[in-house]
Design an enzyme around this catalytic site. Structure first.
Site, PDB file in Angstrom:
ATOM      1  CE1 TYR A  92      -3.262   2.828   0.987  1.00  0.00           C
ATOM      2  CE2 TYR A  92      -2.553   2.650   3.133  1.00  0.00           C
ATOM      3  CZ  TYR A  92      -3.244   3.386   2.288  1.00  0.00           C
ATOM      4  OH  TYR A  92      -4.084   4.323   2.398  1.00  0.00           O
ATOM      5  CB  SER A 147       4.530   2.477  13.153  1.00  0.00           C
ATOM      6  OG  SER A 147       3.191   2.513  13.851  1.00  0.00           O
ATOM      7  CG  PHE A 163       7.821   1.104   2.099  1.00  0.00           C
ATOM      8  CD1 PHE A 163       7.100   2.017   2.729  1.00  0.00           C
ATOM      9  CD2 PHE A 163       8.506   1.289   0.997  1.00  0.00           C
ATOM     10  CE1 PHE A 163       6.882   3.294   2.215  1.00  0.00           C
ATOM     11  CE2 PHE A 163       8.689   2.755   0.394  1.00  0.00           C
ATOM     12  CZ  PHE A 163       7.969   3.602   0.971  1.00  0.00           C
ATOM     13  CE  LYS A 174       7.216  -1.206  11.399  1.00  0.00           C
ATOM     14  NZ  LYS A 174       7.626  -1.149  10.040  1.00  0.00           N
ATOM     15  CG  ASN A 183      -0.627  -8.042   3.106  1.00  0.00           C
ATOM     16  OD1 ASN A 183      -1.689  -8.340   3.103  1.00  0.00           O
ATOM     17  ND2 ASN A 183      -0.769  -6.613   3.651  1.00  0.00           N
ATOM     18  CE1 TYR A 189       3.866  -3.538  12.387  1.00  0.00           C
ATOM     19  CE2 TYR A 189       2.684  -1.802  13.714  1.00  0.00           C
ATOM     20  CZ  TYR A 189       3.477  -2.167  12.669  1.00  0.00           C
ATOM     21  OH  TYR A 189       3.507  -1.251  11.694  1.00  0.00           O
ATOM     22  CG  ASP A 223      11.427 -13.266   2.472  1.00  0.00           C
ATOM     23  OD1 ASP A 223      12.210 -12.589   3.448  1.00  0.00           O
ATOM     24  OD2 ASP A 223      10.401 -13.934   2.871  1.00  0.00           O
ATOM     25  CE  LYS A 235      -0.746  -3.315   6.319  1.00  0.00           C
ATOM     26  NZ  LYS A 235      -1.386  -2.334   5.586  1.00  0.00           N
TER      27      LYS A 235
HETATM   28  P1  NAD Z   1       1.597  -3.554   3.207  1.00  0.00           P
HETATM   29  O1  NAD Z   1       1.556  -5.126   3.661  1.00  0.00           O
HETATM   30  O2  NAD Z   1       0.507  -3.197   2.184  1.00  0.00           O
HETATM   31  O3  NAD Z   1       2.920  -3.661   2.464  1.00  0.00           O
HETATM   32  C1  NAD Z   1       4.335  -4.309   2.799  1.00  0.00           C
HETATM   33  C2  NAD Z   1       4.708  -5.034   1.750  1.00  0.00           C
HETATM   34  O4  NAD Z   1       5.861  -5.758   2.265  1.00  0.00           O
HETATM   35  C3  NAD Z   1       3.742  -6.161   0.909  1.00  0.00           C
HETATM   36  O5  NAD Z   1       3.804  -5.833  -0.239  1.00  0.00           O
HETATM   37  C4  NAD Z   1       4.395  -7.468   1.413  1.00  0.00           C
HETATM   38  O6  NAD Z   1       4.165  -8.116   0.516  1.00  0.00           O
HETATM   39  C5  NAD Z   1       5.889  -6.995   1.556  1.00  0.00           C
HETATM   40  N1  NAD Z   1       6.524  -7.592   2.352  1.00  0.00           N
HETATM   41  C6  NAD Z   1       6.529  -8.134   3.799  1.00  0.00           C
HETATM   42  N2  NAD Z   1       7.382  -9.116   4.235  1.00  0.00           N
HETATM   43  C7  NAD Z   1       8.323  -9.148   3.379  1.00  0.00           C
HETATM   44  C8  NAD Z   1       9.390  -9.753   3.269  1.00  0.00           C
HETATM   45  N3  NAD Z   1       9.881 -10.585   4.065  1.00  0.00           N
HETATM   46  N4  NAD Z   1      10.266  -9.726   1.780  1.00  0.00           N
HETATM   47  C9  NAD Z   1       9.664  -9.034   0.770  1.00  0.00           C
HETATM   48  N5  NAD Z   1       8.685  -8.315   0.953  1.00  0.00           N
HETATM   49  C10 NAD Z   1       7.776  -8.282   1.943  1.00  0.00           C
HETATM   50  O7  NAD Z   1       1.730  -2.646   4.178  1.00  0.00           O
HETATM   51  P2  NAD Z   1       1.702  -1.223   4.071  1.00  0.00           P
HETATM   52  O8  NAD Z   1       0.603  -0.625   4.777  1.00  0.00           O
HETATM   53  O9  NAD Z   1       2.177  -0.593   2.871  1.00  0.00           O
HETATM   54  O10 NAD Z   1       2.845  -0.731   5.203  1.00  0.00           O
HETATM   55  C11 NAD Z   1       4.325  -0.417   4.933  1.00  0.00           C
HETATM   56  C12 NAD Z   1       5.082  -0.286   5.948  1.00  0.00           C
HETATM   57  O11 NAD Z   1       4.808   0.901   6.833  1.00  0.00           O
HETATM   58  C13 NAD Z   1       5.336  -1.504   7.018  1.00  0.00           C
HETATM   59  O12 NAD Z   1       6.627  -1.414   7.429  1.00  0.00           O
HETATM   60  C14 NAD Z   1       4.465  -0.984   7.873  1.00  0.00           C
HETATM   61  O13 NAD Z   1       4.637  -1.705   9.143  1.00  0.00           O
HETATM   62  C15 NAD Z   1       4.479   0.446   8.126  1.00  0.00           C
HETATM   63  N6  NAD Z   1       3.401   1.214   8.550  1.00  0.00           N
HETATM   64  C16 NAD Z   1       2.100   0.928   8.078  1.00  0.00           C
HETATM   65  C17 NAD Z   1       0.822   1.717   8.863  1.00  0.00           C
HETATM   66  C18 NAD Z   1      -0.356   1.501   8.086  1.00  0.00           C
HETATM   67  O14 NAD Z   1      -1.259   2.050   8.787  1.00  0.00           O
HETATM   68  N7  NAD Z   1      -0.371   0.973   6.996  1.00  0.00           N
HETATM   69  C19 NAD Z   1       1.371   2.496   9.711  1.00  0.00           C
HETATM   70  C20 NAD Z   1       2.239   2.741  10.255  1.00  0.00           C
HETATM   71  C21 NAD Z   1       3.513   1.947   9.647  1.00  0.00           C
HETATM   72  C1  UD1 Z   2      -3.950   0.380  14.435  1.00  0.00           C
HETATM   73  C2  UD1 Z   2      -2.710  -0.593  15.511  1.00  0.00           C
HETATM   74  C3  UD1 Z   2      -1.212   0.156  15.366  1.00  0.00           C
HETATM   75  C4  UD1 Z   2      -1.079   0.416  13.802  1.00  0.00           C
HETATM   76  C5  UD1 Z   2      -2.042   1.112  13.188  1.00  0.00           C
HETATM   77  C6  UD1 Z   2      -1.756   1.087  11.535  1.00  0.00           C
HETATM   78  C7  UD1 Z   2      -4.033  -1.629  17.224  1.00  0.00           C
HETATM   79  C8  UD1 Z   2      -4.265  -1.644  18.448  1.00  0.00           C
HETATM   80  N1  UD1 Z   2      -3.142  -0.468  16.746  1.00  0.00           N
HETATM   81  O1  UD1 Z   2      -3.810   1.535  15.007  1.00  0.00           O
HETATM   82  O2  UD1 Z   2      -0.462  -0.498  16.078  1.00  0.00           O
HETATM   83  O3  UD1 Z   2       0.132   1.220  13.872  1.00  0.00           O
HETATM   84  O4  UD1 Z   2      -3.272   0.512  13.229  1.00  0.00           O
HETATM   85  O5  UD1 Z   2      -2.659   1.783  10.941  1.00  0.00           O
HETATM   86  O6  UD1 Z   2      -4.470  -2.345  16.341  1.00  0.00           O
HETATM   87  N2  UD1 Z   2     -11.896   1.159  15.012  1.00  0.00           N
HETATM   88  C9  UD1 Z   2     -13.214   0.727  15.059  1.00  0.00           C
HETATM   89  N3  UD1 Z   2     -13.770  -0.192  14.263  1.00  0.00           N
HETATM   90  C10 UD1 Z   2     -13.085  -0.836  13.423  1.00  0.00           C
HETATM   91  C11 UD1 Z   2     -11.665  -0.537  13.432  1.00  0.00           C
HETATM   92  C12 UD1 Z   2     -11.237   0.491  14.246  1.00  0.00           C
HETATM   93  O7  UD1 Z   2     -14.029   1.498  15.901  1.00  0.00           O
HETATM   94  O8  UD1 Z   2     -13.404  -1.830  12.673  1.00  0.00           O
HETATM   95  C13 UD1 Z   2     -11.480   2.465  15.861  1.00  0.00           C
HETATM   96  C14 UD1 Z   2     -10.331   2.022  16.922  1.00  0.00           C
HETATM   97  O9  UD1 Z   2     -10.715   1.670  17.921  1.00  0.00           O
HETATM   98  C15 UD1 Z   2      -9.633   3.044  16.819  1.00  0.00           C
HETATM   99  C16 UD1 Z   2      -9.779   3.826  15.433  1.00  0.00           C
HETATM  100  O10 UD1 Z   2     -11.000   3.168  14.729  1.00  0.00           O
HETATM  101  O11 UD1 Z   2     -10.177   3.991  17.626  1.00  0.00           O
HETATM  102  C17 UD1 Z   2      -8.691   3.806  14.482  1.00  0.00           C
HETATM  103  O12 UD1 Z   2      -8.236   2.340  14.566  1.00  0.00           O
HETATM  104  P1  UD1 Z   2      -7.224   1.580  13.299  1.00  0.00           P
HETATM  105  O13 UD1 Z   2      -7.613   2.199  12.067  1.00  0.00           O
HETATM  106  O14 UD1 Z   2      -7.484   0.283  13.657  1.00  0.00           O
HETATM  107  O15 UD1 Z   2      -5.997   2.462  13.803  1.00  0.00           O
HETATM  108  P2  UD1 Z   2      -5.108   2.617  15.240  1.00  0.00           P
HETATM  109  O16 UD1 Z   2      -5.862   1.826  16.358  1.00  0.00           O
HETATM  110  O17 UD1 Z   2      -4.766   3.791  15.302  1.00  0.00           O
END
Ligand code: NAD
Ligand code: UD1
Length: 342
Positions: A11, A124, A80, A152, A35, A148, A58, A84
């Site tokens: 993503y 994160s 990335f 980080k 993913n 998780y 990988d 997660k």
């Molecule tokens: P995502 O799962 O869409 O993207 C991660 C990508 O990494 C995927 O395409 C997956 O196939 C690939 N991947 C995972 N493990 C791998 C491996 N061992 N080797 C090669 N490829 C691998 O997730 P995202 O939402 O795009 O997140 C990207 C990064 O941002 C992650 O490190 C995640 O922890 C961090 N992050 C995401 C969020 C969020 O809300 N989406 C919030 C905070 C931090």
């Molecule tokens: C969650 C993760 C956090 C991660 C982040 C990535 C947990 C406890 N925390 O954060 O570690 O970095 O995602 O984006 O999982 N909510 C609902 N209904 C739902 C889903 C969420 O009410 O079906 C509420 C949650 O309680 C929260 C808010 O929506 O108050 C946002 O939730 P979410 O999108 O899961 O993000 P985080 O909780 O901030």
């Protein structure tokens, strides 16, 4: 510059690859598709209008990684690639330690051996655990609330140690708050496997008819309407921050750790209302018990990213909801389907 984007089929890595390409950089994607899918990369190519070199790999595979590094002359790596899902990490901590921490060690070693010394790393807001104060600043206490989050924290520390040991290594550690939304084309977006854990993709799937009702986790928090408050930011703003961070590493020649958020807190019910406006339909929901491990209120102080990188979030909540909805409406089954835009 030539940039290796690890996890670039996912993503945030995908959206960042688009912005990197738009800013004139050459992107090489490596992903193991744990993913994501090749279909996502095909869409990325459609968005940028050019083929993107892709390696199925990988990041724990040191030989494969070495091979990729030997084929190009990378100026930087954006990392990335991680697992997660918080809930899954509690059930399978070893998988998370291995994929995220071992993977990062392999990446750092491959970079050192190939003499690539610029890294942009996906961290994160989870590293703050349940923050004592909001808005959260970068110097707030760090803590892990789940496996998780621990990965980080450990990865941040590993990168910090490497920066200390190697005076030429530069890292930008980016602590994302809550990324949502999609590219305005509707061609790429978030496509979670199985039931979404996060609020926005869940609402999208309710709106498109894949799920019946949203569950709102708790309405008895000390917040504006009792529901949890978070700092949602548009994925295109987030993607731009990565390129700004890369510029910082090159131009200032210093490492940096910054929050990426808007600085505004939005409650679950405020988010539901904004999404209903964008989608033009009601989102049926039930109030249920709090989710274990959730905080009442988390939002960023994004001042440091502005001061150092010149970065500021530009999209508002309506744009986040509109773009998330466009992606979902055009792709009801994610990358498994598309309806051509008008
Ligand atoms: P995502 O799962 O869409 O993207 C991660 C990508 O990494 C995927 O395409 C997956 O196939 C690939 N991947 C995972 N493990 C791998 C491996 N061992 N080797 C090669 N490829 C691998 O997730 P995202 O939402 O795009 O997140 C990207 C990064 O941002 C992650 O490190 C995640 O922890 C961090 N992050 C995401 C969020 C969020 O809300 N989406 C919030 C905070 C931090
Ligand atoms: C969650 C993760 C956090 C991660 C982040 C990535 C947990 C406890 N925390 O954060 O570690 O970095 O995602 O984006 O999982 N909510 C609902 N209904 C739902 C889903 C969420 O009410 O079906 C509420 C949650 O309680 C929260 C808010 O929506 O108050 C946002 O939730 P979410 O999108 O899961 O993000 P985080 O909780 O901030």
């Amino acid at each position: 510059m030539q940039i290796l984007v690890l996890g670039g089929a996912g993503y945030i890595g995908g959206h960042t690859s688009v912005v990197l390409t738009e800013r004139g950089h050459q992107v090489v994607i490596a992903d193991n598709f744990s993913n994501s899918s090749r279909a996502a990369v095909a869409r990325l190519e459609q968005v940028v209008g050019a083929p993107l070199p892709l390696h199925e790999l990988d990041v724990r595979d040191s030989v494969g990684l070495e091979r990729v590094f030997s084929q190009y002359r990378f100026d930087a790596v954006m990392h990335f690639a991680a697992l997660k899902a918080v809930g899954e990490s509690c059930k399978k901590p070893l998988d998370y330690f291995d994929n995220n921490i071992s993977g990062t060690i392999t990446v750092l070693r491959a970079m050192s051996e190939a003499n690539v010394r610029r890294l942009v790393f996906s961290s994160s807001a989870t590293v703050y655990g349940d923050p004592e104060q909001v808005p959260v600043r970068e110097d707030a206490p760090l803590q892990a609330s789940n496996p998780y989050g621990r990965t980080k924290l450990v990865m941040e520390q590993l990168i910090g140690d490497l920066c200390t040991a190697d005076p030429n290594f530069r890292a930008a550690v980016l602590r994302y708050f809550n990324p949502v939304g999609a590219h305005p084309s509707g061609l790429i977006g978030e496509d979670p496997n199985g039931p979404p854990n996060n609020l926005m993709p869940f609402m999208c799937q309710v709106a498109v008819g894949r799920r019946e009702r949203l569950q709102v986790f708790g309405d008895d928090y000390p917040t504006v309407d009792g529901t949890g408050v978070r700092d949602y930011l548009h994925v295109m703003d987030l993607a731009r921050a990565h390129v700004d961070a890369l510029d910082y590493l090159c131009n200032k020649d210093r490492s940096v750790t910054v929050n990426l958020g808007t600085g505004s807190g939005v409650s679950v019910l405020q988010m539901v209302k904004a999404f209903e406006r964008a989608a033009g339909k009601a989102i049926p929901y039930d109030i249920v018990a709090r989710r274990l491990g959730d905080s009442a209120t988390v939002f960023a102080d994004p001042g440091l990213a502005h001061a150092l990188l010149g970065w500021k979030a530009e999209h508002d909540l309506d744009a986040m909801c509109r773009d998330a909805w466009r992606w979902q409406a055009l792709n009801p089954q994610g990358y498994g389907s598309i309806i051509q835009p008008d």
